[in-house]
Design a protein around this motif. Structure first.
Motif, PDB file in Angstrom:
ATOM      1  N   CYS A 146       0.853  -1.194   0.000  1.00 56.70           N
ATOM      2  CA  CYS A 146       0.000   0.000   0.000  1.00 56.70           C
ATOM      3  C   CYS A 146       0.886   1.241   0.000  1.00 56.70           C
ATOM      4  CB  CYS A 146      -0.924   0.001   1.215  1.00 56.70           C
ATOM      5  SG  CYS A 146      -2.010   1.454   1.316  1.00 56.70           S
ATOM      6  N   THR A 147       0.511   2.217  -0.833  1.00 59.17           N
ATOM      7  CA  THR A 147       1.217   3.493  -0.925  1.00 59.17           C
ATOM      8  C   THR A 147       0.215   4.619  -0.809  1.00 59.17           C
ATOM      9  OG1 THR A 147       2.826   2.468  -2.429  1.00 59.17           O
ATOM     10  CG2 THR A 147       2.809   4.883  -2.300  1.00 59.17           C
ATOM     11  N   ILE A 148       0.534   5.637  -0.001  1.00 57.01           N
ATOM     12  CA  ILE A 148      -0.334   6.811   0.137  1.00 57.01           C
ATOM     13  C   ILE A 148       0.118   7.859  -0.873  1.00 57.01           C
ATOM     14  CG2 ILE A 148      -1.210   8.582   1.695  1.00 57.01           C
ATOM     15  CD1 ILE A 148      -0.636   6.746   4.012  1.00 57.01           C
ATOM     16  N   LEU A 149      -0.815   8.282  -1.743  1.00 56.95           N
ATOM     17  CA  LEU A 149      -0.512   9.249  -2.794  1.00 56.95           C
ATOM     18  C   LEU A 149      -1.189  10.579  -2.501  1.00 56.95           C
ATOM     19  CD1 LEU A 149      -1.069   6.970  -5.933  1.00 56.95           C
ATOM     20  CD2 LEU A 149       1.069   7.403  -4.713  1.00 56.95           C
ATOM     21  N   PRO A 150      -0.647  11.677  -3.003  1.00 58.73           N
ATOM     22  CA  PRO A 150      -1.313  12.979  -2.858  1.00 58.73           C
ATOM     23  C   PRO A 150      -2.444  13.121  -3.878  1.00 58.73           C
ATOM     24  CG  PRO A 150       0.726  13.234  -4.073  1.00 58.73           C
ATOM     25  CD  PRO A 150       0.678  11.790  -3.648  1.00 58.73           C
ATOM     26  N   GLY A 151      -3.286  14.120  -3.662  1.00 59.23           N
ATOM     27  CA  GLY A 151      -4.334  14.423  -4.635  1.00 59.23           C
ATOM     28  C   GLY A 151      -5.625  13.664  -4.441  1.00 59.23           C
ATOM     29  N   GLY A 152      -5.917  13.236  -3.211  1.00 58.01           N
ATOM     30  CA  GLY A 152      -7.166  12.536  -2.958  1.00 58.01           C
ATOM     31  C   GLY A 152      -8.357  13.475  -2.909  1.00 58.01           C
ATOM     32  N   ILE A 153      -9.554  12.911  -2.739  1.00 54.30           N
ATOM     33  CA  ILE A 153     -10.798  13.681  -2.697  1.00 54.30           C
ATOM     34  C   ILE A 153     -11.553  13.309  -1.429  1.00 54.30           C
ATOM     35  CG2 ILE A 153     -12.992  14.177  -3.838  1.00 54.30           C
ATOM     36  CD1 ILE A 153     -11.706  13.475  -6.468  1.00 54.30           C
ATOM     37  N   LYS A 185     -24.154  18.011  -0.113  1.00 54.01           N
ATOM     38  CA  LYS A 185     -23.846  17.174  -1.264  1.00 54.01           C
ATOM     39  C   LYS A 185     -22.624  17.728  -1.992  1.00 54.01           C
ATOM     40  CE  LYS A 185     -27.631  17.537  -3.535  1.00 54.01           C
ATOM     41  NZ  LYS A 185     -28.108  18.715  -2.797  1.00 54.01           N
ATOM     42  N   ARG A 186     -21.972  16.863  -2.741  1.00 54.37           N
ATOM     43  CA  ARG A 186     -20.830  17.279  -3.553  1.00 54.37           C
ATOM     44  C   ARG A 186     -21.287  17.351  -5.001  1.00 54.37           C
ATOM     45  NH1 ARG A 186     -16.303  15.393  -6.447  1.00 54.37           N
ATOM     46  NH2 ARG A 186     -14.405  16.585  -6.011  1.00 54.37           N
ATOM     47  N   LEU A 187     -21.437  18.553  -5.512  1.00 56.47           N
ATOM     48  CA  LEU A 187     -21.956  18.776  -6.858  1.00 56.47           C
ATOM     49  C   LEU A 187     -20.852  18.858  -7.912  1.00 56.47           C
ATOM     50  CD1 LEU A 187     -24.684  21.432  -5.965  1.00 56.47           C
ATOM     51  CD2 LEU A 187     -24.998  18.985  -6.367  1.00 56.47           C
ATOM     52  N   VAL A 188     -19.595  18.718  -7.497  1.00 56.82           N
ATOM     53  CA  VAL A 188     -18.468  18.785  -8.419  1.00 56.82           C
ATOM     54  C   VAL A 188     -18.199  17.393  -8.998  1.00 56.82           C
ATOM     55  CG1 VAL A 188     -16.016  19.371  -8.656  1.00 56.82           C
ATOM     56  CG2 VAL A 188     -17.481  20.701  -7.128  1.00 56.82           C
ATOM     57  N   CYS A 189     -17.834  17.329 -10.281  1.00 56.91           N
ATOM     58  CA  CYS A 189     -17.502  16.068 -10.942  1.00 56.91           C
ATOM     59  C   CYS A 189     -16.007  16.028 -11.255  1.00 56.91           C
ATOM     60  CB  CYS A 189     -18.309  15.904 -12.226  1.00 56.91           C
ATOM     61  SG  CYS A 189     -20.104  15.908 -11.978  1.00 56.91           S
ATOM     62  N   ASN A 190     -15.462  14.814 -11.325  1.00 54.97           N
ATOM     63  CA  ASN A 190     -14.040  14.640 -11.592  1.00 54.97           C
ATOM     64  C   ASN A 190     -13.821  13.560 -12.632  1.00 54.97           C
ATOM     65  OD1 ASN A 190     -14.227  15.398  -8.448  1.00 54.97           O
ATOM     66  ND2 ASN A 190     -12.326  16.230  -9.275  1.00 54.97           N
ATOM     67  N   THR A 191     -12.744  13.718 -13.384  1.00 57.74           N
ATOM     68  CA  THR A 191     -12.291  12.698 -14.320  1.00 57.74           C
ATOM     69  C   THR A 191     -11.101  11.965 -13.705  1.00 57.74           C
ATOM     70  OG1 THR A 191     -13.000  13.984 -16.244  1.00 57.74           O
ATOM     71  CG2 THR A 191     -11.399  12.235 -16.622  1.00 57.74           C
ATOM     72  N   ILE A 192     -11.143  10.647 -13.716  1.00 58.41           N
ATOM     73  CA  ILE A 192     -10.065   9.813 -13.183  1.00 58.41           C
ATOM     74  C   ILE A 192      -9.467   9.022 -14.339  1.00 58.41           C
ATOM     75  CG2 ILE A 192      -9.438   7.998 -11.554  1.00 58.41           C
ATOM     76  CD1 ILE A 192     -11.878   8.768  -9.905  1.00 58.41           C
ATOM     77  N   VAL A 193      -8.172   9.206 -14.585  1.00 57.32           N
ATOM     78  CA  VAL A 193      -7.486   8.529 -15.681  1.00 57.32           C
ATOM     79  C   VAL A 193      -6.436   7.589 -15.093  1.00 57.32           C
ATOM     80  CG1 VAL A 193      -6.094   8.802 -17.760  1.00 57.32           C
ATOM     81  CG2 VAL A 193      -7.865  10.483 -17.226  1.00 57.32           C
ATOM     82  N   LEU A 194      -6.516   6.310 -15.483  1.00 55.78           N
ATOM     83  CA  LEU A 194      -5.545   5.298 -15.057  1.00 55.78           C
ATOM     84  C   LEU A 194      -4.716   4.877 -16.264  1.00 55.78           C
ATOM     85  CD1 LEU A 194      -7.749   2.976 -12.799  1.00 55.78           C
ATOM     86  CD2 LEU A 194      -6.510   5.037 -12.155  1.00 55.78           C
ATOM     87  N   GLU A 195      -3.451   5.171 -16.237  1.00 56.40           N
ATOM     88  CA  GLU A 195      -2.551   4.796 -17.324  1.00 56.40           C
ATOM     89  C   GLU A 195      -1.283   4.220 -16.741  1.00 56.40           C
ATOM     90  OE1 GLU A 195      -1.903   8.148 -19.804  1.00 56.40           O
ATOM     91  OE2 GLU A 195      -3.821   7.972 -20.850  1.00 56.40           O
ATOM     92  N   ASP A 196      -0.869   3.076 -17.296  1.00 55.87           N
ATOM     93  CA  ASP A 196       0.336   2.402 -16.826  1.00 55.87           C
ATOM     94  C   ASP A 196       0.260   2.205 -15.307  1.00 55.87           C
ATOM     95  OD1 ASP A 196       1.245   2.351 -19.424  1.00 55.87           O
ATOM     96  OD2 ASP A 196       2.241   4.290 -19.243  1.00 55.87           O
ATOM     97  N   GLU A 217      -4.415   9.981 -12.474  1.00 54.70           N
ATOM     98  CA  GLU A 217      -4.590  11.425 -12.576  1.00 54.70           C
ATOM     99  C   GLU A 217      -6.059  11.761 -12.315  1.00 54.70           C
ATOM    100  OE1 GLU A 217      -3.240  12.844 -16.314  1.00 54.70           O
ATOM    101  OE2 GLU A 217      -1.133  12.290 -15.978  1.00 54.70           O
ATOM    102  N   ILE A 218      -6.280  12.711 -11.410  1.00 61.03           N
ATOM    103  CA  ILE A 218      -7.637  13.145 -11.063  1.00 61.03           C
ATOM    104  C   ILE A 218      -7.746  14.630 -11.360  1.00 61.03           C
ATOM    105  CG2 ILE A 218      -9.366  13.312  -9.239  1.00 61.03           C
ATOM    106  CD1 ILE A 218      -7.945  11.064  -7.783  1.00 61.03           C
ATOM    107  N   ALA A 219      -8.743  15.008 -12.162  1.00 58.29           N
ATOM    108  CA  ALA A 219      -8.924  16.408 -12.542  1.00 58.29           C
ATOM    109  C   ALA A 219     -10.403  16.753 -12.482  1.00 58.29           C
ATOM    110  CB  ALA A 219      -8.376  16.673 -13.941  1.00 58.29           C
ATOM    111  N   GLU A 220     -10.685  17.995 -12.097  1.00 57.86           N
ATOM    112  CA  GLU A 220     -12.070  18.458 -12.067  1.00 57.86           C
ATOM    113  C   GLU A 220     -12.564  18.687 -13.486  1.00 57.86           C
ATOM    114  OE1 GLU A 220     -14.539  22.254 -10.208  1.00 57.86           O
ATOM    115  OE2 GLU A 220     -12.776  21.465  -9.136  1.00 57.86           O
ATOM    116  N   ARG A 221     -13.827  18.379 -13.736  1.00 54.76           N
ATOM    117  CA  ARG A 221     -14.412  18.543 -15.063  1.00 54.76           C
ATOM    118  C   ARG A 221     -15.714  19.319 -14.953  1.00 54.76           C
ATOM    119  NH1 ARG A 221     -15.817  13.102 -17.793  1.00 54.76           N
ATOM    120  NH2 ARG A 221     -17.097  14.443 -19.121  1.00 54.76           N
TER     121      ARG A 221
END
Length: 528
Positions: A249-256, A283-294, A298-302
């Motif tokens: 297990c690894t703790i990464l930055p950029g969580g939600i 409620k959380r009305l913000v949406c995010n895009t999650i991209v898994l590569e290799d 990457e998590i970005a607001e959309r």
């Protein structure tokens, strides 16, 4: 992203917080209905038929070799594919709440057997597990990972009830976080192994997990112990060599910081996170895009969709991933009654019109629970009513093609907070659980007198063993006020009179042998 209003046709009472959706070959099926399965659908699995913005539920069937599957609420669900190029998939269902609010520790495999225009048949198999079997829980996640040509399921998080020995009347329905252990389940051999990782200190529930190849990413979730929504992002990597598995297990930055978020997959490497709560009452009305590569995420607001005023102003919402980049969202209707089954539904499409026409991708879909735990921030809860008169074998697909809400009891007449009898003492302000199957609603039983009416089991002085026995048997029950009336209407059973054999006369020889006191006693009994 587009938001479309859906009109529920006479079946919205079944879709309550905690349901799940299963996507087989582009067809969406609803699982986890309110209460016990009714006679209109013995399996509790429905085809979600949406045409011309109208939502209908069509009952599905199980094959003869299938096991019983209760309508579980808040289970962990994920897809299981044979190989990366296979279009056929199965669904794994683990844990969840049973209709009487007990928790399940069972694991089921759902697969599609056949589908026609009028009938869909599934096979449901319960898997036997050994080793470190996960305890009964809800609000957790399950994923399938692939490593070195092998596959295992990974279970993490969730909540369970306080052990019975530690319960009190004031804290009868208290729940606790499950230990932050990671469970690996090998379906080929039916064995489970648990791992304790130092990076995972607090238990989490209603979190989000997305998986690709041999890696699972966990973000968000609510911790009861700290009453926080974790902003951490955890990366679980599972290696499956010939020997013992290795889990790191690894703790990464950029969580939600979110709980009860809903994730849908839009491409082979892209997911969209919508919904959920950022605090108990927001409620959380913000949406995010999650991209898994290799080997990275990457998590970005959309850009968010144009939320309707009803969605913005309502206190709670719930929903589930429909597959193909679509999400079914529900909000409670504007009803001032204490208990309301009126819900409004929307379909959120996260892909463009051209992308919607593409075939469903075969990459592994994430597993998640799609609703907030009612104990956290909302008073809404599903029904714990007992249905004693369900006739599971009376449904005929040739006679009825869609679910008919008329088969359900009218909540306005059979609500929990009623005066069921002259001696009824159930008060919404002072009621506390009486039976072990109750958590936040009193158990009720249907009296068969006349058209039938609901009464509180506690007011009828039913013991818990009797209540459970009646709930398992298809028998008529009459309340205290109507049981005598029912007895009077019954035809008395015909009594068969026994013929008395004539007594043989006492022989003189026998009489001589009797002593005088014994002879007097015998003669006295003889002529009485």
């Amino acid at each position: 992203m587009s938001l479309q209003v859906v009109s529920a046709v006479s079946n919205s009472s079944l879709l309550q917080p905690g349901f799940s959706l299963l996507n087989f070959d582009g067809h969406v099926f609803f699982f986890g209905q309110k209460g016990w399965p009714k006679r209109s659908c013995p399996t509790g699995v429905f085809l979600l038929d949406i045409k011309q913005n109208e939502l209908k539920l069509k009952p599905a069937f199980f094959s003869k070799d299938s096991c019983y599957l209760p309508p579980l609420r808040y289970p962990a669900v994920c897809t299981l594919r044979g190989n990366a190029g296979s279009d056929e998939c199965q669904y794994i269902i683990h844990g969840g709440k049973t209709p009487n609010n007990d928790l399940s520790d069972k694991i089921y495999i759902m697969s599609l057997v056949s589908k026609t225009s009028k009938k869909t048949t599934f096979q449901c198999i319960e898997k036997d597990l050994g080793g470190d079997v996960p305890e009964a829980r809800y609000g957790h996640t399950i994923n399938v990972i692939h490593s070195r040509g092998k596959s295992v399921s990974v279970v993490f998080g969730g909540r369970s009830y306080t052990p019975l020995a530690q319960r009190t009347t004031e804290k009868w329905n208290s729940v606790v976080d499950c230990l932050p252990s990671v469970f690996l389940i090998d379906f080929e051999f039916g064995c489970c192994t648990s791992y304790i990782l130092p990076e995972l200190q607090d238990g989490l529930s209603f979190h989000v997990s997305v998986a690709r190849n041999d890696t699972i990413y966990i973000l968000g979730g609510h911790s009861l112990q700290n009453n926080t929504r974790s902003p951490s992002l955890y990366k679980l990597k599972v290696d499956l060599p010939l020997g013992s598995p290795a889990v790191t297990c690894t703790i990464l930055p950029g969580g939600i910081s979110v709980s009860s978020g809903i994730v849908t997959q839009t491409s082979d490497t892209e997911f969209v996170l919508v919904g959920g709560y950022q605090s108990d009452n927001q409620k959380r009305l913000v949406c995010n895009t999650i991209v898994l590569e290799d080997n990275k995420i990457e998590i970005a607001e959309r850009a968010s969709p144009d939320w309707t005023p009803d969605i913005k102003h309502c206190r709670m919402w719930f929903g589930c991933d429909m597959g193909k980049g679509s999400v079914l969202l529900g909000i409670p209707g504007a009803n001032k009654q204490l208990i309301s089954d009126a819900n409004y539904f929307y379909i959120l499409r996260c892909k463009g019109a051209e992308e919607d026409k593409e075939e469903e991708l075969t990459a592994q879909i994430c597993s998640q629970t799609s609703t907030e735990d009612p104990g956290d921030s909302t008073p809404f809860e599903d029904s714990e009513e007992f249905c004693f008169s369900a006739e599971a074998n009376s449904f005929d697909v040739d006679d009825t093609d869609t679910y008919n809400e008329d088969d359900e009891e009218d909540e306005s007449e059979t609500g929990y907070w009623i005066t069921c009898s002259a001696s009824c003492n159930i008060d919404i302000n002072t009621w506390v659980p009486f039976y072990s199957t109750e958590l936040n609603k009193p158990a009720m039983i249907l009296c068969s007198n006349g058209a039938g009416h609901w009464v509180h089991a506690q007011c009828m002085d039913l013991s818990e063993s009797m209540l459970l026995r009646l709930s398992e048997a298809n028998v008529k029950y009459f309340c205290n006020e109507h049981v005598d009336l029912n007895k009077g209407l019954q035809t008395p059973k015909k009594v068969v009179h026994l013929k008395k054999q004539p007594m043989k006369p006492l022989r003189k020889k026998t009489a001589r042998k009797l002593t005088t006191p014994a002879k007097k006693s015998f003669l006295r009994r003889l002529f009485e």
